[in-house]
Motif scaffolding. Sequence first.
Motif, PDB file in Angstrom:
ATOM      1  N   GLY A  31      28.776   5.696  13.956  1.00 18.96           N
ATOM      2  CA  GLY A  31      27.986   6.840  14.416  1.00 18.96           C
ATOM      3  C   GLY A  31      26.721   6.423  15.130  1.00 18.96           C
ATOM      4  N   PHE A  32      25.982   5.474  14.551  1.00 20.79           N
ATOM      5  CA  PHE A  32      24.745   5.041  15.191  1.00 20.79           C
ATOM      6  C   PHE A  32      25.029   4.158  16.404  1.00 20.79           C
ATOM      7  N   GLY A  33      26.131   3.400  16.368  1.00 22.27           N
ATOM      8  CA  GLY A  33      26.490   2.623  17.561  1.00 22.27           C
ATOM      9  C   GLY A  33      26.759   3.519  18.754  1.00 22.27           C
ATOM     10  N   LEU A  34      27.572   4.556  18.526  1.00 29.44           N
ATOM     11  CA  LEU A  34      27.845   5.510  19.601  1.00 29.44           C
ATOM     12  C   LEU A  34      26.600   6.322  19.932  1.00 29.44           C
ATOM     13  N   GLY A  35      25.782   6.610  18.920  1.00 29.29           N
ATOM     14  CA  GLY A  35      24.556   7.374  19.157  1.00 29.29           C
ATOM     15  C   GLY A  35      23.585   6.643  20.072  1.00 29.29           C
ATOM     16  N   VAL A  36      23.478   5.328  19.920  1.00 27.14           N
ATOM     17  CA  VAL A  36      22.605   4.539  20.799  1.00 27.14           C
ATOM     18  C   VAL A  36      23.104   4.626  22.247  1.00 27.14           C
ATOM     19  N   LEU A  37      24.419   4.503  22.430  1.00 31.18           N
ATOM     20  CA  LEU A  37      24.975   4.594  23.783  1.00 31.18           C
ATOM     21  C   LEU A  37      24.724   5.972  24.389  1.00 31.18           C
ATOM     22  N   LEU A  38      24.883   7.007  23.578  1.00 32.51           N
ATOM     23  CA  LEU A  38      24.641   8.366  24.080  1.00 32.51           C
ATOM     24  C   LEU A  38      23.169   8.572  24.433  1.00 32.51           C
ATOM     25  N   ALA A  39      22.270   8.019  23.609  1.00 34.79           N
ATOM     26  CA  ALA A  39      20.844   8.155  23.886  1.00 34.79           C
ATOM     27  C   ALA A  39      20.470   7.440  25.175  1.00 34.79           C
ATOM     28  N   VAL A  40      21.008   6.232  25.367  1.00 37.15           N
ATOM     29  CA  VAL A  40      20.723   5.490  26.596  1.00 37.15           C
ATOM     30  C   VAL A  40      21.283   6.232  27.805  1.00 37.15           C
ATOM     31  N   ALA A  41      22.492   6.805  27.654  1.00 35.95           N
ATOM     32  CA  ALA A  41      23.082   7.563  28.757  1.00 35.95           C
ATOM     33  C   ALA A  41      22.253   8.799  29.083  1.00 35.95           C
ATOM     34  N   ARG A  42      21.733   9.435  28.046  1.00 34.36           N
ATOM     35  CA  ARG A  42      20.914  10.646  28.264  1.00 34.36           C
ATOM     36  C   ARG A  42      19.617  10.306  28.993  1.00 34.36           C
ATOM     37  N   LEU A  43      19.078   9.111  28.767  1.00 31.11           N
ATOM     38  CA  LEU A  43      17.817   8.717  29.389  1.00 31.11           C
ATOM     39  C   LEU A  43      18.009   7.948  30.690  1.00 31.11           C
ATOM     40  N   SER A  44      19.268   7.726  31.081  1.00 36.06           N
ATOM     41  CA  SER A  44      19.525   6.973  32.306  1.00 36.06           C
ATOM     42  C   SER A  44      19.257   7.848  33.536  1.00 36.06           C
ATOM     43  N   ASN A  45      19.292   7.209  34.688  1.00 41.20           N
ATOM     44  CA  ASN A  45      19.097   7.923  35.952  1.00 41.20           C
ATOM     45  C   ASN A  45      20.412   8.413  36.554  1.00 41.20           C
ATOM     46  N   ASN A  46      21.510   8.197  35.824  1.00 40.42           N
ATOM     47  CA  ASN A  46      22.826   8.617  36.305  1.00 40.42           C
ATOM     48  C   ASN A  46      23.086  10.057  35.853  1.00 40.42           C
ATOM     49  N   PRO A  47      23.159  11.016  36.787  1.00 42.59           N
ATOM     50  CA  PRO A  47      23.336  12.417  36.380  1.00 42.59           C
ATOM     51  C   PRO A  47      24.663  12.678  35.664  1.00 42.59           C
ATOM     52  N   VAL A  48      25.706  11.930  36.000  1.00 47.70           N
ATOM     53  CA  VAL A  48      27.005  12.123  35.337  1.00 47.70           C
ATOM     54  C   VAL A  48      26.905  11.736  33.861  1.00 47.70           C
TER      55      VAL A  48
END
Length: 302
Positions: free
Chosen positions: A67-84
């Motif tokens: 859960g936290f492994g996937l959560g870190v990836l989701l958090a990084v994706a949410r803060l990235s500059n990639n709109p997708v």
Amino acid sequence: MRVVPTRHPWRWVVAAAALVLVAQFVHGLVVNPGWDWATFAQYFTAPSVLSALWTTIELTLWGTVLGFGLGVLLAVARLSNNPVLQVISWTYVWAFRSIPLIVQLLFWFNIAYLYQTLTLGIPFGPGFLEFNVTGVISGFTAAVVGLALHQAAYSAEIVRAGIISVDHGQIEAANALGIPRGRQLVKIVLPQAMRSILPNAANEVISLFKGTSIVSTMAIAELFYQVQVIFGRNGRVVPLLMVATVWYIVLTTLLSIAQYYIERHYARGSARALPLTPWQRVVAKYREIRDTSHGAPRGATR
């Protein structure tokens, strides 16, 4: 001129009343035969209960790690500059926080009704390997998948909040020094964000540990399910519920202790001198009493 301290008689009245209530509660635990402590002692370390306890711990560990492994990836994706990636991350968090956990668990438990086989190959093209879903996704696996995906949605928000709490000036300084973004995240941002992440993350782990009892609806032999099976046979509901309760309290206490020391570790950069741990306070008090009894002057060093 003598200074007379302010008296607070009602504090002592309230304290005395609270102690009386506590004493009554403890007395009821000891003398009330309904608690049936003999049955509690019989089943507290029973092999079936310990096996179920280990299943609960496994569910918690897998749910936390994945859960936290996937959560870190989701958090990084949410803060990235990639709109997708931003939209996908936001949609995932929105969806999995909206659906009750029991619904998610039952969905994964019955996934074979939708997909009988799993195929690995070229997307929208030919497959190379094919698996039977019933043989691959067992009840335990379905519970782990459901708990991990549900936990990831909350973990992502906790990690994201910790990351954005770090002073943006440090990231600008890292960019000026030419440090790669991946190294910035691992070496600069996350160690500082951990001070904000840990308290909420620990609460989530403790909630997940207690929340594993919900998989009893899937007939998985975790702690609460096993206790239900036993008191369904012998009718001793209260002492068996106390068996589960005490085990939950013991392991939650251990998690809280681990949380304290992990938070202390990551607080090293925020304070010049860390406060004493409870054990260090006990040792310091013992030394103070020992030195006083030996007649050492106050404040003297050896």
